[in-house]
Scaffold this motif. Structure first.
Motif, PDB file in Angstrom:
ATOM      1  N   UNK A 178     -15.407 -12.427   3.146  1.00 22.72           N
ATOM      2  CA  UNK A 178     -14.372 -13.448   3.039  1.00 22.72           C
ATOM      3  C   UNK A 178     -14.688 -14.379   1.888  1.00 22.72           C
ATOM      4  N   UNK A 179     -13.686 -14.637   1.066  1.00 26.11           N
ATOM      5  CA  UNK A 179     -13.866 -15.576  -0.046  1.00 26.11           C
ATOM      6  C   UNK A 179     -14.142 -16.990   0.488  1.00 26.11           C
ATOM      7  N   UNK A 180     -13.823 -17.244   1.733  1.00 24.38           N
ATOM      8  CA  UNK A 180     -14.145 -18.553   2.320  1.00 24.38           C
ATOM      9  C   UNK A 180     -15.652 -18.801   2.325  1.00 24.38           C
ATOM     10  N   UNK A 181     -16.414 -17.722   2.330  1.00 24.58           N
ATOM     11  CA  UNK A 181     -17.880 -17.825   2.258  1.00 24.58           C
ATOM     12  C   UNK A 181     -18.347 -16.735   1.311  1.00 24.58           C
ATOM     13  N   UNK A 182     -18.031 -16.942   0.036  1.00 25.22           N
ATOM     14  CA  UNK A 182     -18.132 -15.817  -0.893  1.00 25.22           C
ATOM     15  C   UNK A 182     -19.542 -15.534  -1.381  1.00 25.22           C
ATOM     16  N   UNK A 183     -20.505 -16.311  -0.932  1.00 24.52           N
ATOM     17  CA  UNK A 183     -21.897 -15.985  -1.216  1.00 24.52           C
ATOM     18  C   UNK A 183     -22.534 -15.171  -0.089  1.00 24.52           C
ATOM     19  N   UNK A 184     -21.695 -14.587   0.756  1.00 26.45           N
ATOM     20  CA  UNK A 184     -22.189 -13.803   1.885  1.00 26.45           C
ATOM     21  C   UNK A 184     -21.454 -12.475   1.986  1.00 26.45           C
ATOM     22  N   UNK A 185     -22.129 -11.514   2.584  1.00 31.22           N
ATOM     23  CA  UNK A 185     -21.499 -10.228   2.895  1.00 31.22           C
ATOM     24  C   UNK A 185     -22.089  -9.779   4.225  1.00 31.22           C
ATOM     25  N   UNK A 186     -21.233  -9.264   5.113  1.00 28.99           N
ATOM     26  CA  UNK A 186     -21.725  -8.767   6.395  1.00 28.99           C
ATOM     27  C   UNK A 186     -21.799  -7.248   6.331  1.00 28.99           C
ATOM     28  N   UNK A 187     -22.932  -6.717   6.732  1.00 29.90           N
ATOM     29  CA  UNK A 187     -23.170  -5.274   6.596  1.00 29.90           C
ATOM     30  C   UNK A 187     -23.661  -4.680   7.901  1.00 29.90           C
TER      31      UNK A 187
END
Lengths: 373, 373, 373, 373
Positions: free
Chosen positions: A277-286
């Motif tokens: 989500x660009x709302x928390x764009x320094x994260x990625x869920x994997x």
């Protein structure tokens, strides 16, 4: 001594400023880059141009953008004006042999985008279009994980770009809702998620879409009782087939109360899944399939030095990039493509491809059937 | 025409770069600011200084920082060297009438910080210390909500700064763990959360602390079998009393496996509560007491134009600032204080106050008792 | 045919109901369990007892709890009355040879808890105390991961139990804040997080604590202008040393505006970390050190069939247990311990150990020094 | 003395157990409810029925479900067998004058559901179908907020039910993928989100859908090399128009790697928005338009006593309900409808309506056009 490259920017609004800032930031974050020399800035208002020149450090200002094209010091032209002006400016700049950066959407229709693309490719100039969210290091990681097979075979995509800046029915009628500008939620923000889908998964082969106008009239001016009919979409929903074989859904919505930047996707594959989500764009869920069931789960990856070019900005994880940093990466990659005559992305061809999806969606909605691309 | 102000930077490492970038970014984001002229950069290595000058656009480079002090074009000196060098450099710059920005911690002990503070105040120069996280628009909102009484009477504070960059016991002994540098988790990162607590709630009146060395020895060099005893803290836990009457806890921990930037706090008051984490620093969670129980809950506030100076960077909510933007705000505020001869924050006095808390915590831990400040 | 076991419950309030529901639910979820026969329920009000008997299906009701002790059909007594009554009831039940379940805290002080524990151990009856949050399958996983070394050597613990049910200073004076009842935030909810810390990491060797009364007076009755001084803690903060060598912090707070169930901990070890919050108690966050830096991050584990006895309630992951299910697990384990004469946890000995920590914290706070246990 | 009502359950699998547990739990949580008397349980295997009777406390067991219908003590029949058996059983039970609870989907097609509905309405018996997720107090709140206008005019709905239990292509062919059973992701889990959409927003007027089979063949048995073609959908995507005027999207997906219970929706209205996920079903996110921009944001509402019938299970907020509690609420409402001859929801009529949407989606996908309902 680093080689310089002369840059001119047309337009001094939000995006004109963003371009100027990004060009100035490039050499700091990317020391091996060509160094942009801010040669000139143009605006319909010469006074506005002069003020921008002073603020952002351009050498000269002009009220006539055409004068930029004769300037031998200008190698690159950035076009940040309203969409309806892009075509004329881009074609002129290309004709003058300039490399062109154009804001998105590059044109109100795929046919105009095609004309621009053909001109650029014939002239062999480098082009880039401002789909900057995909410049995020976390998005590069996403693409790489998909491309390398870490997700296995991709089975499904779900994408959304929802904001609320047009939710209020009392926002007056303007160019934003003028179909002459190719406007509407899908054309204005939906193309970000369409572009992201293509960036990650490749070409879209078929579109089944329904567009909807939620706010069917708007005041002709702030507070006016006179209202004008709105013909562009506030919400667009697409069911898409990708050439690679999987399918997905895409939604564009600029009337989503409470949302400021819900640019999101979920990608599911046979070996894993990724959520962004660009709302928390320094994260990625994997999620990695096949792990120990006791401890399996979606991992929250935080952007860090393992995700280039994050470390061009800060050397330690957890510090986080901002929106303007994404724009800086975009410009650095554009300049690198110019320097090395290498492909850039997204270029005018890609922008045309994105616009084709938008056009197909509009047609699908009107005709009530699925449209192949 | 904007007035310029001459700037020199000492040190060309991570923070030297951050300062240079920030000074360059200030006029773009803050068009009414004094415009920094990057006059000179100094480094122990003249070659390093020259490279930095080229990369960041300084007019000249030097291997001898003392030469900066005679330069009439230099009005501001930024000190980004290791902590043990701060005192000498700052005192010399102050003596030369320069305004001084110094990275944190300004000194290995409160007594040295005090000397620096007194010199600066006597010379009437403007000072600033690099506690940049509090420059976040969301932190300004937090402070304002507390100050305006929106939280009612504050009853409790819980603060943490935890990272994991020293978790591995095989990281070699270095200046980071050398007590001569005033080092340790509390001094190096804990002062951020101590400073944040003070920024939000004011002075700390009493400290009860326990410091602990988790990794009791470290190799003298990478891979070496020879090990050296470590005497500084990996973890520090403080129970604090604020002068305003409430109490709280503070933890510093640089061995917290998996954490990259857990700089967090929770503030509870009689009328509401606020939760913050630097891991998602464009957000703030807010609970407002007394609302309808059916729908009450912690609201996730997203940074946006309602939170100045967010809109100096981007005009729309949801776009998000990055770490480097916080540094730019810091420098803009420093330059504004110089221009208007207004107070800056945190200045050397504030840095001394923070260091006093650190020193008190070390003493409390050693003596096994609560220490009043 | 399943063996039955006769159960009596003293008290018909919130916890009396919870016990009755849990006993009834045990045979459904745990088909091999002893089957509780709800023989009798006691309450100070015989009418209340009769109503509870009707509602929950007890065979008989009584206004005199002592009559339960002579009943040969009663093998187990559940004590759910206010804390100040526990000792007398438990001692009597033990003397009558009954197995005893007692709600927490079992006594207002460690000395009384010790007396109860000694009596139970001498009589060789099975005891259990209602620290039910640790019956969560996710907590069992946590404990197992720590015990098996999956986290490596534990270096740090951070625990909190914060709620807001006593935040309002106008809540009248009552048994909750009466020190005769051993009350206060630490004694009433803090013992949950103290117990959890012990469950996960073992004995606590030293306590350094500060307790604070935020609401220093309360009305003697609802709306009354007359106020009475409160002497128990609203907030307690502990710095603790575990026997195993690591340290941690614990906070109890019943004035934390906005919090309903912030029973949380973070455990850091050399090989990983675990984060838990009772606010989302079907989840656990797990960071595994040494993984690929590109994709490392805290994984959100969802409770599922891999975490026994989750699947006694539902066979598919993601369905989630509720609070009452945790109580059912607690009772099932208690009955299994009775059946197999195996140790139960937490028993009276454990409750005494927890109370010792509470008592040490109170003493530490009063004396201003660290207290060894 | 509470009135009893005789209950029989057909089927002893996952759902048979869930029904038995729920009937037993009803009187505890809902003291004024009719009290279910567990008269009989039926299973194709008489031994299995006997075991279930012993475990769950039914008075008698049978291998012939038809014998239940003559039993005057049986007033209610719960049908938990595979879908293909529902029609015969339900029609027989209705003919015998029993009230009927049937698990979802009630039938493999809308036409069979219609027949069942008509029979039930003609016989004037009470029916209920097991769409239990909407029994969640948080969902009741959602519906109430929409119905009362707290969201203003609803403009958009986005719904998903994604799990991963059929993601693995090596899961053998079974009744789950047999079209005779009306199977497929949409029919099996998608009907939950279809039902939820209807529960919240009312009837669906038009469907535009695409169904896709991701795993096109499956082994005929575990590990077999022989494979059989799968004809039902793994993924279904719907664009829907609601009668009330707004539109939305719905996805069903049982091949979404990593997802255990992504039953989610987002509802946007002119005055607010609500976000829900079954992954955290004791929470609801609420954005209220028009609030102070400084502090506006999505609030995380935690289920509590303000959301009936939460407090039938536990009196304090933050304790949380589990999946089985939702089933208990479902059964309590069913029994209350029987007692008071009041409407229940969702009844056979509602199940028929849901099935009509499923059937329309299948047809829309096959014909490539939008289908009005």
């Amino acid at each position: 001594m680093r080689r310089e490259i002369g840059v001119a920017v047309i337009g001094t609004g939000f995006m004109g400023k963003a371009h100027a800032l990004a060009y100035r930031a490039v050499p700091n974050a990317f020391p091996n880059s060509l160094k942009p020399r801010l040669v000139a800035v143009a605006d319909v208002s010469e006074a506005g141009a002069r003020q921008a020149a002073e603020q952002y450090g351009f050498e000269r200002a002009t009220g006539n953008w055409k004068t930029l094209l004769d300037d031998p010091n200008v190698h690159v032209v950035s076009i940040t004006t309203p969409c309806s002006l892009h075509r004329e400016m881009a074609l002129a700049a290309i004709a003058a042999g300039k490399h062109v950066h154009c804001e998105k959407p590059i044109a109100p229709s795929a046919s105009e985008a095609l004309e621009m693309m053909k001109a650029a490719e014939a002239a062999n100039v480098i082009t880039q279009v401002g789909y900057n969210y995909i410049k995020n290091p976390i998005l590069k990681l996403t693409r790489e994980m998909i491309a390398s097979g870490e997700l296995g075979e991709v089975t499904s995509f779900r994408g959304v770009h929802a904001e609320d800046y047009m939710a209020d029915p009392e926002i007056p009628y303007s160019w934003r809702v003028d179909p002459q500008n190719g406007a509407g939620a899908l054309a204005e923000i939906g193309n970000h998620i369409v572009g992201m889908a293509r960036f990650l998964l490749g070409p879209i082969a078929q579109v089944n879409a329904q567009l909807e106008t939620v706010n069917k009239t708007r005041p002709v001016a702030p507070g006016s009782v006179e209202r004008r009919e709105v013909k562009v979409d506030d919400i667009a929903r697409l069911i898409v087939q990708f050439e690679r074989g999987c399918s997905g859904s895409i939604e564009a919505n600029w009337a989503a109360t409470g949302r400021k930047m819900q640019l999101e996707f979920e990608v599911y594959g046979t070996k894993g899944a990724l959520l962004f989500s660009q709302e928390r764009f320094n994260e990625l869920k994997y999620f990695k399939a096949g792990a120990d069931l006791r401890t399996a789960g979606f991992a929250r990856i935080e952007a860090g030095p393992a995700h280039p070019p994050y470390d061009n900005f800060t050397v330690a994880g957890g510090h986080q990039l901002g929106f303007n940093d994404l724009k800086t990466i975009e410009m650095a990659e554009f300049l690198a493509a110019i320097e090395h005559r290498s492909p850039t992305f997204p270029d005018f061809r890609e922008a045309w491809e994105i616009q084709r999806v938008v056009d197909a969606a509009i047609r699908s909605s009107a005709e009530g059937q699925r449209i192949p691309l």
